[in-house]
Design an enzyme around this catalytic site. Structure first.
Site, PDB file in Angstrom:
ATOM      1  N   GLU A 140     -47.566  49.455  45.831  1.00  0.00           N
ATOM      2  CA  GLU A 140     -48.316  50.692  46.065  1.00  0.00           C
ATOM      3  C   GLU A 140     -49.766  50.469  46.485  1.00  0.00           C
ATOM      4  OE1 GLU A 140     -46.352  50.129  43.457  1.00  0.00           O
ATOM      5  OE2 GLU A 140     -44.743  51.582  43.718  1.00  0.00           O
ATOM      6  N   HIS A 224     -40.775  52.357  35.197  1.00  0.00           N
ATOM      7  CA  HIS A 224     -40.051  52.082  36.453  1.00  0.00           C
ATOM      8  C   HIS A 224     -40.715  51.087  37.390  1.00  0.00           C
ATOM      9  CE1 HIS A 224     -42.595  54.167  39.434  1.00  0.00           C
ATOM     10  NE2 HIS A 224     -42.876  55.023  38.480  1.00  0.00           N
ATOM     11  N   ARG A 226     -41.847  48.366  39.806  1.00  0.00           N
ATOM     12  CA  ARG A 226     -41.128  47.196  40.332  1.00  0.00           C
ATOM     13  C   ARG A 226     -41.742  45.884  39.852  1.00  0.00           C
ATOM     14  NH1 ARG A 226     -37.505  47.322  44.821  1.00  0.00           N
ATOM     15  NH2 ARG A 226     -37.033  49.470  45.435  1.00  0.00           N
ATOM     16  N   HIS A 256     -35.211  56.141  34.669  1.00  0.00           N
ATOM     17  CA  HIS A 256     -35.244  56.029  36.140  1.00  0.00           C
ATOM     18  C   HIS A 256     -33.911  55.463  36.631  1.00  0.00           C
ATOM     19  CE1 HIS A 256     -36.574  54.687  40.108  1.00  0.00           C
ATOM     20  NE2 HIS A 256     -37.677  55.376  39.942  1.00  0.00           N
TER      21      HIS A 256
HETATM   22  C1  UD1 Z   1     -40.489  54.432  44.351  1.00  0.00           C
HETATM   23  C2  UD1 Z   1     -41.849  54.070  44.905  1.00  0.00           C
HETATM   24  C3  UD1 Z   1     -42.895  54.072  43.807  1.00  0.00           C
HETATM   25  C4  UD1 Z   1     -42.854  55.357  43.007  1.00  0.00           C
HETATM   26  C5  UD1 Z   1     -41.460  55.644  42.542  1.00  0.00           C
HETATM   27  C6  UD1 Z   1     -41.395  57.000  41.887  1.00  0.00           C
HETATM   28  C7  UD1 Z   1     -41.911  52.465  46.754  1.00  0.00           C
HETATM   29  C8  UD1 Z   1     -41.933  51.063  47.177  1.00  0.00           C
HETATM   30  N1  UD1 Z   1     -41.825  52.707  45.458  1.00  0.00           N
HETATM   31  O1  UD1 Z   1     -40.115  53.377  43.491  1.00  0.00           O
HETATM   32  O2  UD1 Z   1     -44.176  53.914  44.378  1.00  0.00           O
HETATM   33  O3  UD1 Z   1     -43.721  55.216  41.911  1.00  0.00           O
HETATM   34  O4  UD1 Z   1     -40.555  55.652  43.657  1.00  0.00           O
HETATM   35  O5  UD1 Z   1     -40.288  57.116  41.060  1.00  0.00           O
HETATM   36  O6  UD1 Z   1     -41.950  53.351  47.577  1.00  0.00           O
HETATM   37  N2  UD1 Z   1     -32.341  55.579  42.846  1.00  0.00           N
HETATM   38  C9  UD1 Z   1     -31.256  56.411  42.775  1.00  0.00           C
HETATM   39  N3  UD1 Z   1     -31.440  57.748  42.944  1.00  0.00           N
HETATM   40  C10 UD1 Z   1     -32.669  58.286  43.162  1.00  0.00           C
HETATM   41  C11 UD1 Z   1     -33.780  57.426  43.229  1.00  0.00           C
HETATM   42  C12 UD1 Z   1     -33.592  56.073  43.079  1.00  0.00           C
HETATM   43  O7  UD1 Z   1     -30.140  55.972  42.567  1.00  0.00           O
HETATM   44  O8  UD1 Z   1     -32.774  59.498  43.294  1.00  0.00           O
HETATM   45  C13 UD1 Z   1     -32.133  54.124  42.682  1.00  0.00           C
HETATM   46  C14 UD1 Z   1     -31.484  53.521  43.930  1.00  0.00           C
HETATM   47  O9  UD1 Z   1     -30.609  52.502  43.528  1.00  0.00           O
HETATM   48  C15 UD1 Z   1     -32.690  52.905  44.638  1.00  0.00           C
HETATM   49  C16 UD1 Z   1     -33.515  52.441  43.456  1.00  0.00           C
HETATM   50  O10 UD1 Z   1     -33.370  53.467  42.484  1.00  0.00           O
HETATM   51  O11 UD1 Z   1     -32.311  51.863  45.490  1.00  0.00           O
HETATM   52  C17 UD1 Z   1     -34.974  52.193  43.739  1.00  0.00           C
HETATM   53  O12 UD1 Z   1     -35.578  53.325  44.369  1.00  0.00           O
HETATM   54  P1  UD1 Z   1     -36.903  53.099  45.267  1.00  0.00           P
HETATM   55  O13 UD1 Z   1     -37.368  54.398  45.769  1.00  0.00           O
HETATM   56  O14 UD1 Z   1     -36.672  52.025  46.265  1.00  0.00           O
HETATM   57  O15 UD1 Z   1     -37.944  52.483  44.262  1.00  0.00           O
HETATM   58  P2  UD1 Z   1     -38.625  53.127  43.006  1.00  0.00           P
HETATM   59  O16 UD1 Z   1     -38.747  52.042  42.004  1.00  0.00           O
HETATM   60  O17 UD1 Z   1     -37.980  54.402  42.667  1.00  0.00           O
HETATM   61  N1  UDP Z   2     -41.184  63.310  36.204  1.00  0.00           N
HETATM   62  C1  UDP Z   2     -40.120  64.201  36.172  1.00  0.00           C
HETATM   63  N2  UDP Z   2     -38.998  63.850  35.475  1.00  0.00           N
HETATM   64  C2  UDP Z   2     -38.879  62.671  34.830  1.00  0.00           C
HETATM   65  C3  UDP Z   2     -39.953  61.759  34.882  1.00  0.00           C
HETATM   66  C4  UDP Z   2     -41.091  62.104  35.598  1.00  0.00           C
HETATM   67  O1  UDP Z   2     -40.190  65.281  36.745  1.00  0.00           O
HETATM   68  O2  UDP Z   2     -37.823  62.425  34.210  1.00  0.00           O
HETATM   69  C5  UDP Z   2     -42.373  63.671  36.995  1.00  0.00           C
HETATM   70  C6  UDP Z   2     -43.702  63.540  36.283  1.00  0.00           C
HETATM   71  O3  UDP Z   2     -44.063  64.753  35.654  1.00  0.00           O
HETATM   72  C7  UDP Z   2     -44.661  63.177  37.402  1.00  0.00           C
HETATM   73  C8  UDP Z   2     -43.773  62.426  38.379  1.00  0.00           C
HETATM   74  O4  UDP Z   2     -42.433  62.747  38.056  1.00  0.00           O
HETATM   75  O5  UDP Z   2     -45.143  64.321  38.074  1.00  0.00           O
HETATM   76  C9  UDP Z   2     -44.005  60.946  38.253  1.00  0.00           C
HETATM   77  O6  UDP Z   2     -43.005  60.269  38.931  1.00  0.00           O
HETATM   78  P1  UDP Z   2     -42.781  58.717  38.756  1.00  0.00           P
HETATM   79  O7  UDP Z   2     -43.240  58.274  37.430  1.00  0.00           O
HETATM   80  O8  UDP Z   2     -41.363  58.464  39.125  1.00  0.00           O
HETATM   81  O9  UDP Z   2     -43.663  58.106  39.922  1.00  0.00           O
HETATM   82  P2  UDP Z   2     -45.202  57.675  40.023  1.00  0.00           P
HETATM   83  O10 UDP Z   2     -46.048  58.837  39.670  1.00  0.00           O
HETATM   84  O11 UDP Z   2     -45.383  56.494  39.127  1.00  0.00           O
HETATM   85  O12 UDP Z   2     -45.328  57.282  41.455  1.00  0.00           O
END
Ligand code: UD1
Ligand code: UDP
Length: 386
Positions: A140, A224, A226, A256
């Site tokens: 990020e 969550h 990475r 997540h």
């Molecule tokens: C992403 C963003 C991170 C953000 C986070 C919010 C990047 C590199 N990372 O990370 O900045 O904080 O989202 O949550 O952009 N998956 C599902 N269903 C969903 C979503 C995710 O199954 O609705 C699973 C899939 O297997 C997917 C994996 O989660 O491949 C990872 O999702 P991804 O968006 O690549 O990374 P996040 O760790 O969610």
């Molecule tokens: N959030 C949600 N449901 C959940 C967990 C988080 O609606 O089960 C909301 C939370 O209120 C916040 C946003 O998702 O607004 C944060 O998302 P996440 O932690 O996935 O990503 P980040 O903010 O770290 O990018």
């Protein structure tokens, strides 16, 4: 407000791909819904599917374009490539006068590059956040720096984030401090809840209310990042397992959907007392946050919401690009060290005075008018191009 651009209709893209982006652009899209002078094209990369759907439904956001890129276990590289390719294919014939991108995800970064290469002015919402360490959070911190390079306007949430951009040499006239749009959404939710408490209905609510009636101390946990996947995440879950065994403590973990996160949680927490749920929709999540004693989280958005709700956050990270919550006293960095997480949590569980000093309601992220301010600034920017 709608007086400058009477003769031309502008088309603005709003790009999002993940749960937090959807939450943070929702009120902006709504703002433009009834505009006579602006047409909005809602572009979803579909980086998240199940986790974003309830957010889009709650805020009544309809995607005009959905790239549907999500794959189980996708790498960051997969997301970037698929976003670029998808935008290339699905944007044929689309003429945008501007493109909003939000935050720091791979969707945001790839979208901003696509906008820049197509000579579309890019408007970066939540600009200027910096942890100072390019690997934390990963990727990020890199994403938001790259996005900044593509942006014509930087919407910084705080003076501190604006100063980061100035320090990096960005033109002062392109930077505006507008607060964080997450507060617009949070305000909307709390207003909606007042008029319709049923909105916060979710399967686990009964259990949580039962715990509250028994004076149990509720901890809300989200994990969550990475860069923590592997040993660090296991350390975090080991600390959680220990805490869940304390008398009167209840922990809820809306988990997540990243398979690597799920695996680590199952490995360490199987058979524990932790209530593991699917990701919650926005209103239920805010409801749980408002009922908990404190939060353990590595989330960016949660660090922004918690001060408004007066909920202390032990931040499961070594650095944060959101120092305002720490300065306000609500957030404290504890990283992934098992002992530190346990000790700091026990302090908040057992010492009401320490809890009270952290639990003051504060809001470093604006007054919930960010979207209106952003729309006004963009209108002025576009009027100079007429
Ligand atoms: C992403 C963003 C991170 C953000 C986070 C919010 C990047 C590199 N990372 O990370 O900045 O904080 O989202 O949550 O952009 N998956 C599902 N269903 C969903 C979503 C995710 O199954 O609705 C699973 C899939 O297997 C997917 C994996 O989660 O491949 C990872 O999702 P991804 O968006 O690549 O990374 P996040 O760790 O969610
Ligand atoms: N959030 C949600 N449901 C959940 C967990 C988080 O609606 O089960 C909301 C939370 O209120 C916040 C946003 O998702 O607004 C944060 O998302 P996440 O932690 O996935 O990503 P980040 O903010 O770290 O990018």
């Amino acid at each position: 407000m709608e007086t400058i651009l009477i003769s031309k209709k502008f088309t603005l893209g709003v790009l999002f791909g993940t749960r937090p982006e959807a939450i943070k652009v929702a009120r902006l899209i709504d703002y433009y819904k009834n505009s006579a002078h602006f047409e909005i094209v809602a572009i979803s990369t579909g980086q998240h599917q199940e986790m974003m759907r309830p957010i889009l439904d709650f805020f009544s956001i309809k995607e005009d374009i959905n790239l549907n890129i999500m794959k189980p276990g996708q790498t960051v590289f997969d997301v970037v490539v698929a976003t670029m390719e998808g935008l290339g294919k699905q944007s044929k014939g689309l003429k945008l006068d501007g493109l909003f991108v939000q935050g720091d995800t791979a969707s945001c970064m790839a979208g901003s590059i696509w906008g820049f290469l197509n000579k579309i002015p890019v408007f970066h919402i939540e600009a200027g956040l910096r942890s100072g360490n390019i690997y934390q959070p990963w990727p990020e911190e890199y994403n938001r720096r790259v996005t900044g390079q593509a942006a014509s306007i930087h919407f910084a949430p705080t003076q501190g984030s604006a100063q980061n951009l100035i320090n990096e040499g960005f033109n002062k006239d392109s930077i505006y401090v507008v607060g964080n749009t997450v507060i617009d959404s949070l305000k909307y939710v709390t207003d909606q809840l007042k008029s319709n408490p049923l909105l916060a209905d979710y399967p686990e609510k009964k259990i949580i209310n039962q715990w509250k009636s028994e004076n149990k101390k509720l901890i809300l946990l989200t994990v969550h990042r990475r860069e923590s996947i592997g040993d660090e995440m296991r350390q975090i879950f080991k600390a959680i397992r220990f805490l869940s065994e304390q008398p009167d403590v209840k922990i809820i973990l809306p988990l997540h959907l990243n398979p690597a996160v799920q695996e680590a949680a199952k490995e360490v927490l199987a058979g524990s007392q932790v209530l593991i749920t699917p990701p919650l929709s926005y209103v239920p999540f805010i409801d749980v946050m408002s009922k908990c004693r404190f939060v353990l989280s590595d989330s960016g958005g949660v660090q922004e919401e918690a001060p408004s709700l007066g909920k202390p956050v032990l931040v499961l990270r070594k650095t944060t690009e959101r120092p305002e919550g720490v300065a306000a006293g609500t957030c404290e960095l504890v990283g992934s060290d098992e002992k530190l997480i346990i000790n700091k949590s026990l302090e908040l569980l057992n010492n009401d005075q320490v809890l009270a000093t952290k639990a003051k309601i504060q809001n470093p992220y604006g007054d919930g008018t960010s979207c209106l301010q952003i729309a006004n600034i963009v209108e002025k920017f576009l009027s100079t191009k007429l």
